[in-house]
Design a protein around this motif. Structure first.
Motif, PDB file in Angstrom:
ATOM      1  N   GLY A 185      45.617 -13.458  52.503  1.00 40.62           N
ATOM      2  CA  GLY A 185      44.962 -13.003  53.784  1.00 40.62           C
ATOM      3  C   GLY A 185      44.081 -11.721  53.620  1.00 40.62           C
ATOM      4  O   GLY A 185      43.577 -11.567  52.244  1.00 40.62           O
ATOM      5  N   ILE A 186      43.273 -11.478  54.527  1.00 33.78           N
ATOM      6  CA  ILE A 186      42.323 -10.247  54.430  1.00 33.78           C
ATOM      7  C   ILE A 186      42.850  -9.283  55.243  1.00 33.78           C
ATOM      8  O   ILE A 186      43.116  -9.422  56.218  1.00 33.78           O
ATOM      9  CB  ILE A 186      40.973 -11.070  54.433  1.00 33.78           C
ATOM     10  N   GLY A 187      42.485  -7.912  54.603  1.00 29.95           N
ATOM     11  CA  GLY A 187      42.891  -6.679  55.390  1.00 29.95           C
ATOM     12  C   GLY A 187      42.333  -5.497  54.925  1.00 29.95           C
ATOM     13  O   GLY A 187      41.455  -5.644  53.972  1.00 29.95           O
ATOM     14  N   ASN A 188      42.591  -4.468  55.707  1.00 30.71           N
ATOM     15  CA  ASN A 188      41.788  -3.276  55.532  1.00 30.71           C
ATOM     16  C   ASN A 188      42.421  -1.988  55.937  1.00 30.71           C
ATOM     17  O   ASN A 188      43.295  -2.280  57.157  1.00 30.71           O
ATOM     18  CB  ASN A 188      40.320  -3.289  56.194  1.00 30.71           C
ATOM     19  N   SER A 189      42.455  -0.989  55.357  1.00 27.93           N
ATOM     20  CA  SER A 189      43.184   0.214  55.976  1.00 27.93           C
ATOM     21  C   SER A 189      42.366   1.590  55.885  1.00 27.93           C
ATOM     22  O   SER A 189      41.366   1.608  55.083  1.00 27.93           O
ATOM     23  CB  SER A 189      44.703   0.301  55.112  1.00 27.93           C
ATOM     24  N   GLN A 190      42.638   2.454  56.565  1.00 29.71           N
ATOM     25  CA  GLN A 190      41.975   3.872  56.449  1.00 29.71           C
ATOM     26  C   GLN A 190      42.842   4.802  56.795  1.00 29.71           C
ATOM     27  O   GLN A 190      43.608   4.715  57.786  1.00 29.71           O
ATOM     28  CB  GLN A 190      40.683   3.834  56.976  1.00 29.71           C
ATOM     29  N   ILE A 191      42.823   6.110  56.140  1.00 25.68           N
ATOM     30  CA  ILE A 191      43.445   7.241  56.625  1.00 25.68           C
ATOM     31  C   ILE A 191      42.353   8.098  57.398  1.00 25.68           C
ATOM     32  O   ILE A 191      41.444   8.501  56.750  1.00 25.68           O
ATOM     33  CB  ILE A 191      43.701   8.058  55.390  1.00 25.68           C
ATOM     34  N   LEU A 192      42.692   8.395  58.415  1.00 23.91           N
ATOM     35  CA  LEU A 192      41.660   8.976  59.380  1.00 23.91           C
ATOM     36  C   LEU A 192      41.573  10.409  58.943  1.00 23.91           C
ATOM     37  O   LEU A 192      42.352  11.197  58.594  1.00 23.91           O
ATOM     38  CB  LEU A 192      41.957   8.939  61.022  1.00 23.91           C
ATOM     39  N   PRO A 193      40.122  11.061  59.172  1.00 22.61           N
ATOM     40  CA  PRO A 193      39.950  12.330  58.588  1.00 22.61           C
ATOM     41  C   PRO A 193      40.683  13.535  59.630  1.00 22.61           C
ATOM     42  O   PRO A 193      40.643  14.711  59.142  1.00 22.61           O
ATOM     43  CB  PRO A 193      38.518  12.385  59.075  1.00 22.61           C
ATOM     44  N   ALA A 214      36.510  -9.136  60.088  1.00 26.15           N
ATOM     45  CA  ALA A 214      36.141 -10.275  60.787  1.00 26.15           C
ATOM     46  C   ALA A 214      35.200 -10.873  59.996  1.00 26.15           C
ATOM     47  O   ALA A 214      34.613 -11.955  59.618  1.00 26.15           O
ATOM     48  CB  ALA A 214      35.815 -10.128  62.227  1.00 26.15           C
ATOM     49  N   ILE A 215      34.136  -9.749  59.675  1.00 28.18           N
ATOM     50  CA  ILE A 215      32.872 -10.313  58.864  1.00 28.18           C
ATOM     51  C   ILE A 215      33.277 -10.761  57.506  1.00 28.18           C
ATOM     52  O   ILE A 215      32.734 -11.642  56.912  1.00 28.18           O
ATOM     53  CB  ILE A 215      31.893  -8.619  58.540  1.00 28.18           C
ATOM     54  N   ARG A 216      34.317 -10.140  56.786  1.00 24.81           N
ATOM     55  CA  ARG A 216      34.728 -10.741  55.578  1.00 24.81           C
ATOM     56  C   ARG A 216      35.179 -12.055  55.678  1.00 24.81           C
ATOM     57  O   ARG A 216      35.016 -12.799  54.758  1.00 24.81           O
ATOM     58  CB  ARG A 216      36.004  -9.696  54.964  1.00 24.81           C
ATOM     59  N   LEU A 217      36.000 -12.248  56.749  1.00 19.36           N
ATOM     60  CA  LEU A 217      36.351 -13.748  57.051  1.00 19.36           C
ATOM     61  C   LEU A 217      35.329 -14.913  57.121  1.00 19.36           C
ATOM     62  O   LEU A 217      35.221 -15.632  56.352  1.00 19.36           O
ATOM     63  CB  LEU A 217      37.037 -13.786  58.481  1.00 19.36           C
ATOM     64  N   ILE A 227      47.378 -12.209  63.002  1.00 17.73           N
ATOM     65  CA  ILE A 227      46.825 -10.890  62.769  1.00 17.73           C
ATOM     66  C   ILE A 227      47.989  -9.902  62.623  1.00 17.73           C
ATOM     67  O   ILE A 227      49.213 -10.166  63.264  1.00 17.73           O
ATOM     68  CB  ILE A 227      46.030 -10.499  64.226  1.00 17.73           C
ATOM     69  N   GLY A 228      47.700  -9.108  61.846  1.00 15.80           N
ATOM     70  CA  GLY A 228      48.846  -8.030  61.419  1.00 15.80           C
ATOM     71  C   GLY A 228      48.177  -6.689  62.052  1.00 15.80           C
ATOM     72  O   GLY A 228      47.108  -6.273  61.773  1.00 15.80           O
ATOM     73  N   ILE A 279      44.779  -3.120  59.420  1.00 19.64           N
ATOM     74  CA  ILE A 279      44.472  -4.620  59.986  1.00 19.64           C
ATOM     75  C   ILE A 279      44.368  -5.632  59.111  1.00 19.64           C
ATOM     76  O   ILE A 279      43.929  -5.455  57.975  1.00 19.64           O
ATOM     77  CB  ILE A 279      43.277  -4.701  60.897  1.00 19.64           C
ATOM     78  N   ARG A 280      45.236  -6.624  59.266  1.00 20.01           N
ATOM     79  CA  ARG A 280      45.094  -7.705  58.387  1.00 20.01           C
ATOM     80  C   ARG A 280      45.226  -9.361  58.983  1.00 20.01           C
ATOM     81  O   ARG A 280      45.967  -9.179  60.182  1.00 20.01           O
ATOM     82  CB  ARG A 280      46.616  -7.607  57.547  1.00 20.01           C
ATOM     83  N   TYR A 281      44.419 -10.121  58.504  1.00 19.77           N
ATOM     84  CA  TYR A 281      44.290 -11.426  58.879  1.00 19.77           C
ATOM     85  C   TYR A 281      44.864 -12.143  57.862  1.00 19.77           C
ATOM     86  O   TYR A 281      44.469 -12.450  56.908  1.00 19.77           O
ATOM     87  CB  TYR A 281      42.848 -11.886  59.252  1.00 19.77           C
TER      88      TYR A 281
END
Length: 354
Positions: A185-193, A214-217, A227-228, A279-281
């Motif tokens: 799968g492909i995912g991304n995360s971030q800690i908000l400022p 989605a761009i990475r997909l 989707i997760g 978010i993870r796909y």
């Protein structure tokens, strides 16, 4: 971060003065494994020195050159046995010795490895794993080493057996043939400022992240069939995080995936300040896969695919910020700010924004 990377490149270059590139395995931005087996006798041919002494002297030489070239003090974990013991020697002992070096061998397992006080200080054991081990009555590395491996396998699967071997100082990993976990799968995360308290601001960032992944997909010529979503609340909220997923018709379209993410979020979110999102796909299929229902507007779908493909090509040529939605100008948007970051430390992975 850019300065950090520059210094890391210098240090990696220094390593090549003492070992071939095949004998060097970068482990992280500030750690690397070096197999110096073939270098010991070249730099220290004296027959009156044993391997342990040669390894210590060669490691000292590397430390001195790193300091001379960069001004950075480095620590070295060594082992004539395996990479695991070298890593433990680094993490547990080397950082506290006068020379900033330590060497652990199989003979040190009972006196040093088993003496590690906290389970979480051991490589590969996080807080969750430690809690599960505690439920089995295991509170120390010595207890882990003396536990029944069959019981560990029943609780953790093959990872349990691996933990048992590691606790006994046994490691079969090879610097020349590192393990690369296969990602499904492909995912991304971030800690908000800061704490995001308004739902519309949270959804704004979710849509931006949905687009990035989605761009990475599309770059990998894949579509996602699942989707997760993960939402971590601010500490002041004292509430359990949201973790959920849903199956969808395979898609790589930003609009479709974003809508699914927002729908899932609205189903689970009620209120509260948010500080971390991911978010993870998953369940990826090749993008040649296509399915339509009787109610789909195929012409509209094809136009959307062409539009997003065109946007991707423009961004690849002129940069991610060359084409942006008007929402990126909003105060709480994160897309432009994150596209200027270097590496993944602050952004949870920037692939898709570069």
């Amino acid at each position: 971060m850019e300065a950090y990377i520059e210094e890391n490149i210098k240090i990696q270059s220094i390593f090549q003065n003492y070992a071939s590139s095949e004998d060097i395995l970068p482990y992280s931005i500030d750690e690397a494994f070096l197999d110096l087996t073939g270098s010991l006798n070249y730099f220290y041919p004296q027959k009156d020195l044993d391997r342990k002494e040669k390894l210590d002297r060669l490691s000292r030489d590397i430390q001195k050159e790193i300091w001379s070239e960069t001004g950075i003090y480095s620590t070295v974990g060594m082992s004539n046995a395996n990479p695991l013991l070298a890593k433990l020697a680094l993490d547990i002992e080397a950082k506290h010795t006068k020379t900033m070096r330590a060497n652990w061998s199989y003979e040190d397992v009972e006196s040093k490895v088993w003496a590690i006080r906290r389970l979480t200080d051991f490589w590969g054991i996080g807080r969750r794993t430690a809690k599960r081990l505690n439920k089995l009555g295991i509170f120390s590395i010595k207890q882990l080493a003396q536990a029944n491996p069959d019981r560990l396998k029943k609780e953790f699967g093959v990872i349990g057996v691996q933990l048992w071997f590691h606790a006994n100082g046994v490691d079969e990993s090879d610097v020349h043939d590192p393990f690369h976990p296969q990602s499904h799968g492909i995912g991304n995360s971030q800690i908000l400022p800061k704490d995001y308290e308004r739902q519309e601001d949270i959804e704004l960032v979710l849509r931006e992240m949905a687009e990035q992944v989605a761009i990475r997909l599309r770059r990998r010529h894949k579509k996602a069939a699942c989707i997760g979503l993960y939402v971590g609340f601010s500490k002041k909220e004292k509430r359990k995080s949201i973790a959920c997923q849903k199956k969808i018709e395979p898609s790589q379209l930003t609009r479709v995936l974003s809508d699914h993410v927002i729908t899932l979020f609205r189903q689970k979110y009620q209120a509260g300040a948010v500080r971390q999102i991911a978010i993870r796909y998953d369940n990826l299929v090749d993008d040649v896969y296509q399915s339509f229902s009787l109610f789909d507007d195929t012409e509209k779908i094809e136009k959307q695919e062409k539009l997003e493909s065109t946007v991707d090509r423009i961004r690849e040529k002129f940069g991610f910020v060359s084409l942006q939605k008007g929402s990126s100008l909003l105060e709480n948007s994160r897309s432009v700010a994150r596209s200027k970051l270097v590496g993944g430390h602050s952004a949870g992975g920037l692939d898709g924004l570069k």
